[in-house]
Write a protein that holds these residues in place. Structure first.
Motif, short mmCIF file in Angstrom:
data_model
loop_
_atom_site.label_atom_id
_atom_site.label_comp_id
_atom_site.label_asym_id
_atom_site.label_seq_id
_atom_site.Cartn_x
_atom_site.Cartn_y
_atom_site.Cartn_z
N ILE A 1 -12.27 0.48 -15.67
CA ILE A 1 -11.15 0.96 -16.49
C ILE A 1 -9.81 0.63 -15.82
CG2 ILE A 1 -9.98 3.03 -17.35
CD1 ILE A 1 -12.78 4.29 -17.68
N LEU A 2 -9.69 0.96 -14.54
CA LEU A 2 -8.41 0.81 -13.85
C LEU A 2 -8.02 -0.66 -13.69
CD1 LEU A 2 -8.69 3.57 -11.08
CD2 LEU A 2 -7.57 3.68 -13.32
N ILE A 3 -8.98 -1.53 -13.48
CA ILE A 3 -8.68 -2.96 -13.33
C ILE A 3 -8.01 -3.50 -14.60
CG2 ILE A 3 -9.79 -5.23 -13.31
CD1 ILE A 3 -11.68 -4.21 -11.19
N ASN A 4 -8.37 -2.93 -15.73
CA ASN A 4 -7.87 -3.44 -17.01
C ASN A 4 -6.58 -2.76 -17.48
OD1 ASN A 4 -9.82 -5.50 -17.83
ND2 ASN A 4 -11.29 -3.81 -17.82
N ILE A 5 -6.00 -1.90 -16.65
CA ILE A 5 -4.70 -1.30 -16.98
C ILE A 5 -3.62 -2.11 -16.26
CG2 ILE A 5 -3.25 0.75 -16.82
CD1 ILE A 5 -5.76 2.46 -16.94
N SER A 6 -2.78 -2.77 -17.02
CA SER A 6 -1.84 -3.73 -16.42
C SER A 6 -0.49 -3.12 -16.06
CB SER A 6 -1.62 -4.90 -17.38
OG SER A 6 -1.12 -4.44 -18.63
N ILE A 7 -0.15 -1.94 -16.60
CA ILE A 7 1.15 -1.35 -16.31
C ILE A 7 1.14 -0.67 -14.94
CG2 ILE A 7 1.70 -1.01 -18.75
CD1 ILE A 7 0.94 1.92 -18.43
N PRO A 8 2.31 -0.49 -14.31
CA PRO A 8 2.37 0.18 -13.00
C PRO A 8 1.88 1.62 -13.07
CG PRO A 8 4.43 -0.98 -13.47
CD PRO A 8 3.65 -0.97 -14.74
N ILE A 9 1.02 1.99 -12.14
CA ILE A 9 0.44 3.33 -12.10
C ILE A 9 0.53 3.90 -10.70
CG2 ILE A 9 -1.67 4.70 -12.43
CD1 ILE A 9 -2.62 2.58 -14.37
N THR A 10 0.76 5.20 -10.61
CA THR A 10 0.72 5.91 -9.34
C THR A 10 -0.39 6.95 -9.41
OG1 THR A 10 3.09 5.63 -8.99
CG2 THR A 10 2.02 7.36 -7.73
N ALA A 11 -1.20 7.02 -8.36
CA ALA A 11 -2.30 7.98 -8.33
C ALA A 11 -2.20 8.86 -7.09
CB ALA A 11 -3.64 7.25 -8.33
N ASP A 12 -2.34 10.17 -7.28
CA ASP A 12 -2.38 11.12 -6.17
C ASP A 12 -3.82 11.60 -5.99
OD1 ASP A 12 0.63 12.24 -5.42
OD2 ASP A 12 0.48 11.47 -7.46
N ILE A 13 -4.35 11.44 -4.77
CA ILE A 13 -5.68 11.92 -4.45
C ILE A 13 -5.52 13.02 -3.40
CG2 ILE A 13 -8.00 11.33 -3.65
CD1 ILE A 13 -7.15 9.79 -6.16
N ILE A 14 -5.79 14.26 -3.78
CA ILE A 14 -5.64 15.38 -2.86
C ILE A 14 -7.00 15.74 -2.29
CG2 ILE A 14 -4.95 17.81 -2.65
CD1 ILE A 14 -2.90 17.30 -4.83
N SER A 15 -7.11 15.67 -0.95
CA SER A 15 -8.41 15.86 -0.31
C SER A 15 -8.23 16.14 1.18
CB SER A 15 -9.26 14.60 -0.50
OG SER A 15 -10.48 14.70 0.21
N LYS A 16 -9.26 16.70 1.78
CA LYS A 16 -9.27 16.88 3.24
C LYS A 16 -9.81 15.62 3.93
CE LYS A 16 -9.51 21.91 3.48
NZ LYS A 16 -10.24 23.09 4.00
N ASN A 17 -10.27 14.68 3.14
CA ASN A 17 -10.79 13.41 3.65
C ASN A 17 -9.76 12.32 3.37
OD1 ASN A 17 -12.15 11.07 4.26
ND2 ASN A 17 -13.81 11.36 2.79
N ALA A 18 -9.20 11.74 4.42
CA ALA A 18 -8.14 10.74 4.25
C ALA A 18 -8.64 9.46 3.58
CB ALA A 18 -7.53 10.40 5.61
N ASP A 19 -9.94 9.30 3.49
CA ASP A 19 -10.51 8.11 2.84
C ASP A 19 -11.11 8.43 1.48
OD1 ASP A 19 -9.95 6.29 4.95
OD2 ASP A 19 -11.63 7.12 6.09
N GLU A 20 -10.86 9.64 0.98
CA GLU A 20 -11.41 10.05 -0.31
C GLU A 20 -10.97 9.08 -1.42
OE1 GLU A 20 -13.59 12.44 -2.94
OE2 GLU A 20 -13.41 12.68 -0.77
N PHE A 21 -11.93 8.53 -2.13
CA PHE A 21 -11.71 7.64 -3.27
C PHE A 21 -11.00 6.33 -2.88
CE2 PHE A 21 -11.07 6.95 -7.89
CZ PHE A 21 -12.29 7.43 -8.33
N SER A 22 -10.90 6.05 -1.60
CA SER A 22 -10.16 4.86 -1.15
C SER A 22 -10.85 3.57 -1.57
CB SER A 22 -9.96 4.89 0.37
OG SER A 22 -11.21 4.89 1.05
N LEU A 23 -12.19 3.55 -1.55
CA LEU A 23 -12.91 2.33 -1.93
C LEU A 23 -12.68 2.01 -3.40
CD1 LEU A 23 -14.82 0.06 -1.18
CD2 LEU A 23 -16.75 1.58 -1.69
N GLU A 24 -12.76 3.04 -4.24
CA GLU A 24 -12.52 2.83 -5.68
C GLU A 24 -11.09 2.35 -5.93
OE1 GLU A 24 -15.63 6.18 -5.54
OE2 GLU A 24 -13.96 5.46 -4.33
N MET A 25 -10.14 2.91 -5.21
CA MET A 25 -8.74 2.49 -5.37
C MET A 25 -8.56 1.03 -4.95
SD MET A 25 -6.58 4.93 -6.51
CE MET A 25 -7.78 4.94 -7.84
N LYS A 26 -9.15 0.67 -3.84
CA LYS A 26 -9.04 -0.71 -3.36
C LYS A 26 -9.67 -1.69 -4.33
CE LYS A 26 -10.06 -3.66 0.64
NZ LYS A 26 -10.65 -3.72 2.00
#
Length: 259
Positions: free
Chosen positions: A72-97
């Motif tokens: 889904i995210l790969i196909n969104i072409s407009i600028p997006i900002t995402a906030d990931i709130i977590s105690k794990n500094a790598d939470e969801f980092s792979l999906e974001m990358k």
């Protein structure tokens, strides 16, 4: 592909997703406005929508599938900002990358759960510099905020919202030669004191004078809990907050952008 969905449609889709009984990953901590419409993508495995925030498209999501949300995210072409709130500094980092996002900032929550010692050690200033902001200074204050901070990180207010905050007595300033040089925007709720925005373009006594007055008042009314979100690389801000006994409590706000 993004399409217009009502808040009710999105809420119903989230309810259906949760009924599947699968583990859901999400970055949503607020309640969706049922009366508004949003750019959104809804699949059998994910609900993605964008919150408008003064030129910033803030990504909100629920997903049971990392593969699905990446598609889904790969196909969104407009600028997006995402906030990931977590105690794990790598939470969801792979999906974001994998979705083409890079990390813009690592915010840390700094907390002092009991300000008794700090307040008792504070030396009263000879006189309090500044005070409650005036509504007539709304544009000057906001101009200072918007030119000082990245709104993708700081969640800044519109002039109308700032005027409302001033009306509620949440904003404090110091002026020199009729120019605003110091701003403190603080919120108090449920006996918690939140330092939202701090700017000081003058000597340090300006901001510490405002902090003394507000913390003293907060403490005398029974408040004890003090917190703020501060970027890990902002040395000056981290030192400022440390003066008030605030330390990292382990919670991150990881800010990602796709462009």
């Amino acid at each position: 592909m993004l399409s217009i969905k009502t808040g009710k449609e999105i809420n119903n889709a989230v309810t259906d997703l949760k009924k599947q009984g699968l583990r859901i990953k999400s970055n949503v901590f607020d309640v969706i406005d049922m009366s508004k419409t949003y750019d959104a993508v809804i699949t059998a495995e994910s609900v993605v929508y964008l919150g408008k925030d003064y030129g910033v498209n803030r990504l909100k999501f629920y997903t049971s599938s990392s593969e699905d949300i990446v598609k889904i995210l790969i196909n969104i072409s407009i600028p997006i900002t995402a906030d990931i709130i977590s105690k794990n500094a790598d939470e969801f980092s792979l999906e974001m990358k994998e979705s083409g996002f890079t990390r813009l900032a690592k915010m840390r929550r700094l907390v002092n759960r009991d300000i008794t010692e700090v307040v008792n050690k504070m030396i009263p200033p000879k006189f309090i510099r500044g005070g409650v902001a005036l509504s007539s200074d709304t544009k000057a204050i906001n101009n200072l905020l918007w030119t000082s901070f990245d709104t993708r990180i700081s969640h800044l207010l519109s002039d109308d919202e700032l005027a409302a905050a001033i009306e509620k007595g949440e904003v404090f300033t110091v002026k020199e030669h009729n120019e605003v040089v110091t701003v403190l925007h603080r919120l108090t709720d449920n006996n918690r004191f939140y330092i939202n925005q701090v700017i000081n373009l003058s000597d340090k006594e300006c901001i510490h004078s405002l902090m003394y007055a507000e913390l003293r008042k907060f403490y005398d009314s029974g408040g004890r809990y003090l917190y703020a979100w501060v970027q890990d690389t902002n040395i000056a801000s981290n030192k400022f907050h440390a003066k008030y006994g605030m330390t990292f409590d382990g919670l991150y706000d990881l800010v990602y952008v796709n462009q």
